[in-house]
Design an enzyme around this catalytic site. Structure first.
Site, PDB file in Angstrom:
ATOM      1  N   HIS A  53      15.057  21.969 -16.505  1.00  0.00           N
ATOM      2  CA  HIS A  53      16.244  21.119 -16.642  1.00  0.00           C
ATOM      3  C   HIS A  53      16.694  20.641 -15.268  1.00  0.00           C
ATOM      4  O   HIS A  53      16.145  21.050 -14.242  1.00  0.00           O
ATOM      5  CB  HIS A  53      17.375  21.840 -17.398  1.00  0.00           C
ATOM      6  CG  HIS A  53      17.922  23.059 -16.745  1.00  0.00           C
ATOM      7  ND1 HIS A  53      17.198  24.222 -16.574  1.00  0.00           N
ATOM      8  CD2 HIS A  53      19.164  23.324 -16.224  1.00  0.00           C
ATOM      9  CE1 HIS A  53      17.954  25.131 -16.002  1.00  0.00           C
ATOM     10  NE2 HIS A  53      19.140  24.615 -15.771  1.00  0.00           N
ATOM     11  N   HIS A  55      19.413  20.873 -13.332  1.00  0.00           N
ATOM     12  CA  HIS A  55      20.313  21.530 -12.372  1.00  0.00           C
ATOM     13  C   HIS A  55      19.595  21.818 -11.054  1.00  0.00           C
ATOM     14  O   HIS A  55      18.428  22.213 -11.042  1.00  0.00           O
ATOM     15  CB  HIS A  55      20.887  22.811 -12.972  1.00  0.00           C
ATOM     16  CG  HIS A  55      21.895  22.546 -14.041  1.00  0.00           C
ATOM     17  ND1 HIS A  55      22.283  23.502 -14.958  1.00  0.00           N
ATOM     18  CD2 HIS A  55      22.597  21.422 -14.352  1.00  0.00           C
ATOM     19  CE1 HIS A  55      23.183  22.984 -15.788  1.00  0.00           C
ATOM     20  NE2 HIS A  55      23.386  21.732 -15.434  1.00  0.00           N
ATOM     21  N   ASP A  57      19.657  24.103  -8.869  1.00  0.00           N
ATOM     22  CA  ASP A  57      19.079  25.416  -8.576  1.00  0.00           C
ATOM     23  C   ASP A  57      17.772  25.657  -9.326  1.00  0.00           C
ATOM     24  O   ASP A  57      17.148  26.710  -9.175  1.00  0.00           O
ATOM     25  CB  ASP A  57      20.083  26.543  -8.862  1.00  0.00           C
ATOM     26  CG  ASP A  57      20.495  26.633 -10.323  1.00  0.00           C
ATOM     27  OD1 ASP A  57      20.583  25.576 -10.984  1.00  0.00           O
ATOM     28  OD2 ASP A  57      20.742  27.753 -10.816  1.00  0.00           O
ATOM     29  N   HIS A  58      17.324  24.654 -10.093  1.00  0.00           N
ATOM     30  CA  HIS A  58      16.032  24.728 -10.767  1.00  0.00           C
ATOM     31  C   HIS A  58      15.046  23.661 -10.273  1.00  0.00           C
ATOM     32  O   HIS A  58      13.845  23.817 -10.491  1.00  0.00           O
ATOM     33  CB  HIS A  58      16.218  24.609 -12.286  1.00  0.00           C
ATOM     34  CG  HIS A  58      16.871  25.825 -12.870  1.00  0.00           C
ATOM     35  ND1 HIS A  58      16.179  26.798 -13.539  1.00  0.00           N
ATOM     36  CD2 HIS A  58      18.158  26.232 -12.830  1.00  0.00           C
ATOM     37  CE1 HIS A  58      17.020  27.757 -13.904  1.00  0.00           C
ATOM     38  NE2 HIS A  58      18.228  27.432 -13.478  1.00  0.00           N
ATOM     39  N   HIS A 110      22.366  24.273 -23.196  1.00  0.00           N
ATOM     40  CA  HIS A 110      22.819  24.424 -21.807  1.00  0.00           C
ATOM     41  C   HIS A 110      22.948  23.051 -21.168  1.00  0.00           C
ATOM     42  O   HIS A 110      23.947  22.739 -20.520  1.00  0.00           O
ATOM     43  CB  HIS A 110      21.820  25.296 -21.053  1.00  0.00           C
ATOM     44  CG  HIS A 110      22.172  25.544 -19.622  1.00  0.00           C
ATOM     45  ND1 HIS A 110      23.286  26.249 -19.241  1.00  0.00           N
ATOM     46  CD2 HIS A 110      21.531  25.192 -18.472  1.00  0.00           C
ATOM     47  CE1 HIS A 110      23.335  26.314 -17.912  1.00  0.00           C
ATOM     48  NE2 HIS A 110      22.285  25.674 -17.429  1.00  0.00           N
ATOM     49  N   ASP A 130      17.409  28.272 -18.419  1.00  0.00           N
ATOM     50  CA  ASP A 130      18.757  28.800 -18.613  1.00  0.00           C
ATOM     51  C   ASP A 130      19.173  28.754 -20.079  1.00  0.00           C
ATOM     52  O   ASP A 130      20.375  28.721 -20.379  1.00  0.00           O
ATOM     53  CB  ASP A 130      19.760  28.008 -17.766  1.00  0.00           C
ATOM     54  CG  ASP A 130      19.694  28.366 -16.288  1.00  0.00           C
ATOM     55  OD1 ASP A 130      18.853  29.207 -15.916  1.00  0.00           O
ATOM     56  OD2 ASP A 130      20.467  27.785 -15.511  1.00  0.00           O
ATOM     57  N   HIS A 168      17.306  33.337 -14.258  1.00  0.00           N
ATOM     58  CA  HIS A 168      18.253  34.070 -13.411  1.00  0.00           C
ATOM     59  C   HIS A 168      18.169  35.566 -13.662  1.00  0.00           C
ATOM     60  O   HIS A 168      17.802  36.008 -14.760  1.00  0.00           O
ATOM     61  CB  HIS A 168      19.695  33.627 -13.699  1.00  0.00           C
ATOM     62  CG  HIS A 168      20.018  32.241 -13.260  1.00  0.00           C
ATOM     63  ND1 HIS A 168      20.566  31.957 -12.030  1.00  0.00           N
ATOM     64  CD2 HIS A 168      19.880  31.043 -13.892  1.00  0.00           C
ATOM     65  CE1 HIS A 168      20.752  30.650 -11.919  1.00  0.00           C
ATOM     66  NE2 HIS A 168      20.351  30.073 -13.040  1.00  0.00           N
TER      67      HIS A 168
END
Length: 258
Positions: A53, A55, A57-58, A110, A130, A168
């Protein structure tokens, strides 16, 4: 068998690295480039990137990895916010990377375009991003409770021995909530003890089998009477559907403090 490694990134993310028998590696959700570049100095050979996805942090490290390996395929959700994608997957599409086949599973909730990737082999890993965490699930930033429940159930339908590789390291905090919801679950107590021991040693709590998640994760157990009753008590009234039970569970978790 492919070799699986979890590289730590950002504050609590995992970048999953799956090295195929042909020598190349699939990199899943590189929120930062530095851990992958460091692994490359030790012999890692990236062959493709999978992105679940949009975001940061990915996928925040993808650009720097492409600067190092310009021809690296980037296989991602169909979302224009992932600007580095070279191939956008549809639900159920099979893609091949480093000699391994992965099925894309559309799992909105999400985010509106989230996908998971399941390696197509007996015991093949599930990279759930996530959407599904060990003992938990992702927050609903762009989707509805009904969408997220359907997404989780699509993942829960995979084989028992599927290793779940989440985005995570949230398992310890998720365990505290799960125990508040279902304190009579012996399998959950055993998993919580295992998680505490692993974290005390500085080790990841992942991967975990899908069978374990079905036995312990409250978000996969909305039909279990103890879970339903706990949510009803938190809501102060009986939920009128399993979707409402799930929605109440997610709202409870959003505000939960151990």
């Amino acid at each position: 068998m492919p070799a699986l490694t979890a590289l730590t990134a950002c504050s609590d993310n995992y970048i999953w690295v799956l090295e195929g028998e042909e020598g190349g590696a699939v990199i899943v959700d590189p929120g930062e480039a530095a851990p992958v570049l460091a692994a490359a100095q030790q012999g890692l050979r990236p062959a493709a990137i999978l992105v679940t996805h949009h975001h940061d942090d990915h996928c925040g490290g993808v650009g720097a990895l492409l600067a190092q390996w310009p021809d690296l395929p980037v296989i991602a959700a169909d979302d224009e916010r992932i600007t580095t994608a070279t191939h956008r997957v549809g639900n159920g599409e099979i893609v091949t990377a480093a000699g391994m086949a992965f099925r894309a599973i559309f799992v909105p909730g999400h985010t509106r375009s989230h996908v998971a990737f399941h390696r197509q082999e007996t015991g093949g890993e599930l990279f759930s991003g996530d959407t599904l965490f060990s003992l938990g699930c992702g927050r609903l930033f762009e989707g509805t409770p009904a969408q997220m429940l359907a997404s989780l159930e699509a993942l829960a339908a995979l084989p028992d021995d599927t290793p779940v590789c989440c985005g995570h390291e949230y398992t310890q905090s998720n365990a505290a909530f799960a125990l508040a919801v279902e304190p009579g679950n012996a399998a959950l107590h055993a998993r919580a003890r295992e998680v505490d021991a692993l974290r005390a040693q500085g080790r990841p709590t992942l991967p975990v089998t899908l069978a374990t998640e079905r036995a312990t994760n409250p978000f996969l157990r909305v039909d279990v009477p103890e879970v339903r009753h706990a949510v009803d008590a938190w809501l102060g009234q009986a939920a009128d559907s399993r979707v409402e039970t799930f929605a109440g569970l997610r709202r409870w978790k959003d505000g939960f403090r151990a």
